[in-house]
Design a protein around this motif. Structure first.
Motif, PDB file in Angstrom:
ATOM      1  N   GLY A  23      49.662  31.833  49.551  1.00 33.22           N
ATOM      2  CA  GLY A  23      50.723  31.926  48.593  1.00 33.22           C
ATOM      3  C   GLY A  23      51.137  33.503  48.166  1.00 33.22           C
ATOM      4  N   GLY A  24      50.357  34.527  49.065  1.00 30.19           N
ATOM      5  CA  GLY A  24      50.493  35.672  48.471  1.00 30.19           C
ATOM      6  C   GLY A  24      49.108  36.219  47.872  1.00 30.19           C
ATOM      7  N   TRP A  25      48.240  35.348  47.555  1.00 25.37           N
ATOM      8  CA  TRP A  25      46.889  35.799  47.001  1.00 25.37           C
ATOM      9  C   TRP A  25      45.902  35.975  48.095  1.00 25.37           C
ATOM     10  CZ3 TRP A  25      46.716  36.447  42.098  1.00 25.37           C
ATOM     11  CH2 TRP A  25      47.961  35.829  41.157  1.00 25.37           C
ATOM     12  N   PHE A  26      45.237  37.249  48.288  1.00 29.50           N
ATOM     13  CA  PHE A  26      44.296  37.597  48.995  1.00 29.50           C
ATOM     14  C   PHE A  26      42.988  37.515  48.361  1.00 29.50           C
ATOM     15  CE2 PHE A  26      48.307  39.375  49.913  1.00 29.50           C
ATOM     16  CZ  PHE A  26      48.411  39.503  51.282  1.00 29.50           C
ATOM     17  N   PHE A  27      41.951  36.458  49.155  1.00 27.95           N
ATOM     18  CA  PHE A  27      40.597  36.289  48.872  1.00 27.95           C
ATOM     19  C   PHE A  27      39.762  37.072  49.678  1.00 27.95           C
ATOM     20  CE2 PHE A  27      42.814  32.660  47.375  1.00 27.95           C
ATOM     21  CZ  PHE A  27      42.382  32.329  46.145  1.00 27.95           C
ATOM     22  N   VAL A  72      31.768  41.654  42.575  1.00 26.89           N
ATOM     23  CA  VAL A  72      31.707  43.026  42.854  1.00 26.89           C
ATOM     24  C   VAL A  72      32.524  43.654  43.620  1.00 26.89           C
ATOM     25  CG1 VAL A  72      29.154  42.890  42.493  1.00 26.89           C
ATOM     26  CG2 VAL A  72      29.882  42.719  44.809  1.00 26.89           C
ATOM     27  N   ASN A  73      33.299  43.181  44.095  1.00 22.73           N
ATOM     28  CA  ASN A  73      34.350  43.853  45.255  1.00 22.73           C
ATOM     29  C   ASN A  73      35.534  44.265  44.362  1.00 22.73           C
ATOM     30  OD1 ASN A  73      32.775  43.535  47.368  1.00 22.73           O
ATOM     31  ND2 ASN A  73      34.047  41.952  48.238  1.00 22.73           N
ATOM     32  N   THR A  74      36.478  45.055  45.019  1.00 28.43           N
ATOM     33  CA  THR A  74      37.925  45.324  44.251  1.00 28.43           C
ATOM     34  C   THR A  74      38.945  44.375  45.050  1.00 28.43           C
ATOM     35  OG1 THR A  74      38.149  47.165  45.558  1.00 28.43           O
ATOM     36  CG2 THR A  74      37.196  47.264  43.317  1.00 28.43           C
ATOM     37  N   SER A  75      40.087  44.058  44.516  1.00 29.33           N
ATOM     38  CA  SER A  75      41.207  43.313  45.185  1.00 29.33           C
ATOM     39  C   SER A  75      41.794  44.099  46.315  1.00 29.33           C
ATOM     40  CB  SER A  75      42.005  42.871  44.138  1.00 29.33           C
ATOM     41  OG  SER A  75      41.239  41.937  43.159  1.00 29.33           O
ATOM     42  N   MET A  76      42.363  43.429  47.213  1.00 26.25           N
ATOM     43  CA  MET A  76      42.881  44.472  48.304  1.00 26.25           C
ATOM     44  C   MET A  76      44.129  44.498  47.639  1.00 26.25           C
ATOM     45  SD  MET A  76      42.962  41.775  51.584  1.00 26.25           S
ATOM     46  CE  MET A  76      42.356  42.421  53.117  1.00 26.25           C
ATOM     47  N   VAL A  77      44.867  43.815  46.815  1.00 18.27           N
ATOM     48  CA  VAL A  77      46.037  44.136  46.121  1.00 18.27           C
ATOM     49  C   VAL A  77      45.802  44.664  44.691  1.00 18.27           C
ATOM     50  CG1 VAL A  77      48.292  43.137  45.403  1.00 18.27           C
ATOM     51  CG2 VAL A  77      47.339  42.460  47.659  1.00 18.27           C
ATOM     52  N   PRO A  78      46.064  45.533  44.371  1.00 24.21           N
ATOM     53  CA  PRO A  78      45.909  46.008  42.917  1.00 24.21           C
ATOM     54  C   PRO A  78      46.448  45.160  41.777  1.00 24.21           C
ATOM     55  CG  PRO A  78      46.814  47.920  44.172  1.00 24.21           C
ATOM     56  CD  PRO A  78      46.957  46.660  44.968  1.00 24.21           C
ATOM     57  N   GLY A  79      45.481  44.625  40.872  1.00 25.93           N
ATOM     58  CA  GLY A  79      45.961  43.764  39.925  1.00 25.93           C
ATOM     59  C   GLY A  79      45.580  42.262  40.134  1.00 25.93           C
ATOM     60  N   GLN A  80      45.463  41.865  41.289  1.00 26.41           N
ATOM     61  CA  GLN A  80      45.105  40.640  41.688  1.00 26.41           C
ATOM     62  C   GLN A  80      43.925  40.112  41.146  1.00 26.41           C
ATOM     63  OE1 GLN A  80      45.723  39.117  45.723  1.00 26.41           O
ATOM     64  NE2 GLN A  80      47.869  38.702  45.242  1.00 26.41           N
ATOM     65  N   PHE A  81      43.611  38.930  40.529  1.00 23.36           N
ATOM     66  CA  PHE A  81      42.459  38.394  39.937  1.00 23.36           C
ATOM     67  C   PHE A  81      41.933  39.390  39.009  1.00 23.36           C
ATOM     68  CE2 PHE A  81      42.757  37.307  44.623  1.00 23.36           C
ATOM     69  CZ  PHE A  81      43.123  35.670  44.568  1.00 23.36           C
ATOM     70  N   GLY A  82      42.672  39.905  38.173  1.00 25.90           N
ATOM     71  CA  GLY A  82      42.170  40.742  37.054  1.00 25.90           C
ATOM     72  C   GLY A  82      42.338  40.049  35.742  1.00 25.90           C
ATOM     73  N   GLY A  83      42.160  40.758  34.800  1.00 25.17           N
ATOM     74  CA  GLY A  83      42.447  40.050  33.393  1.00 25.17           C
ATOM     75  C   GLY A  83      41.154  39.314  32.696  1.00 25.17           C
ATOM     76  N   THR A  84      40.404  38.941  33.377  1.00 21.37           N
ATOM     77  CA  THR A  84      39.153  38.315  32.833  1.00 21.37           C
ATOM     78  C   THR A  84      37.905  38.928  33.101  1.00 21.37           C
ATOM     79  OG1 THR A  84      38.681  36.764  35.000  1.00 21.37           O
ATOM     80  CG2 THR A  84      40.300  35.897  33.108  1.00 21.37           C
ATOM     81  N   TYR A  85      36.655  38.675  32.789  1.00 20.81           N
ATOM     82  CA  TYR A  85      35.602  39.254  33.137  1.00 20.81           C
ATOM     83  C   TYR A  85      34.852  38.895  34.396  1.00 20.81           C
ATOM     84  CZ  TYR A  85      33.289  34.821  32.412  1.00 20.81           C
ATOM     85  OH  TYR A  85      32.861  33.169  32.532  1.00 20.81           O
TER      86      TYR A  85
END
Length: 184
Positions: A23-27, A72-85
């Protein structure tokens, strides 16, 4: 959930249409995928011999994905899976929200595009091995949408109200032989 992807951004549109996503979410990783497509063949018993098969139909497709997420990785898409620790916890929350919403999503894999998929089962172990990440099995099932067709019906009534039935006239019942002989 994070903001919706801007599909007009060329970098994002390339990812959406070429990379595996839910659904547009890249793991971070897709460890294993099981694609299931099942055809049901109907059977009807006959008086002698084997059952007769006269029809077949496709069952809803199923897809099971083992996904992984690291903190430890950064998201492929900026801003995905952010906002929490923790990116891994946020990723699991995204999957739970997709399941809770019950809205069909599109899942893109190397072997094909799956439109109209619902998150049926989420399984995620939580132990010392997954303390800094997420390993989750996501099971999808296809939602088959019916096509509605409009049929034009005649304006004429199905049953006529003006039938020519004639006029019934009374008749005398048949006389039995005994009645004719004795007159009773």
């Amino acid at each position: 959930m994070d903001p919706i992807l801007d599909l007009n951004d060329p970098d994002i549109s390339q990812l959406v249409y070429t990379k595996t996503n839910i659904g547009g979410w890249f793991f971070d990783a897709y460890i294993r995928m099981d694609h299931t497509s099942r055809l049901t063949i109907t059977e009807h018993p006959v008086q002698t011999g084997a059952a007769v098969s006269d029809h077949a139909f496709l069952q809803p497709r199923e897809l099971s994905m083992d996904v992984a997420m690291s903190n430890v990785n950064t998201s492929m898409v900026p801003g995905q899976f952010g906002g929490t620790y923790s990116r891994s916890v946020q990723a699991f929350n995204v999957l739970k929200e997709l399941q809770r919403l019950r809205v069909p999503i599109q899942v893109h894999t190397r072997l094909g595009l799956y439109p109209n998929m619902l998150v049926e089962v989420l399984t995620a172990p939580d132990d010392y091995k997954t303390l800094n990440g997420l390993q989750c099995t996501v099971t999808f099932r296809e939602l088959i949408v019916a096509q509605v067709t409009t049929v034009k019906i005649s304006a004429r009534p199905i049953v006529t109200d003006t039938s020519q039935r004639g006029s019934p006239e009374p008749t005398t019942p048949n006389q039995t032989i005994l009645k004719e002989m004795f007159g009773r």
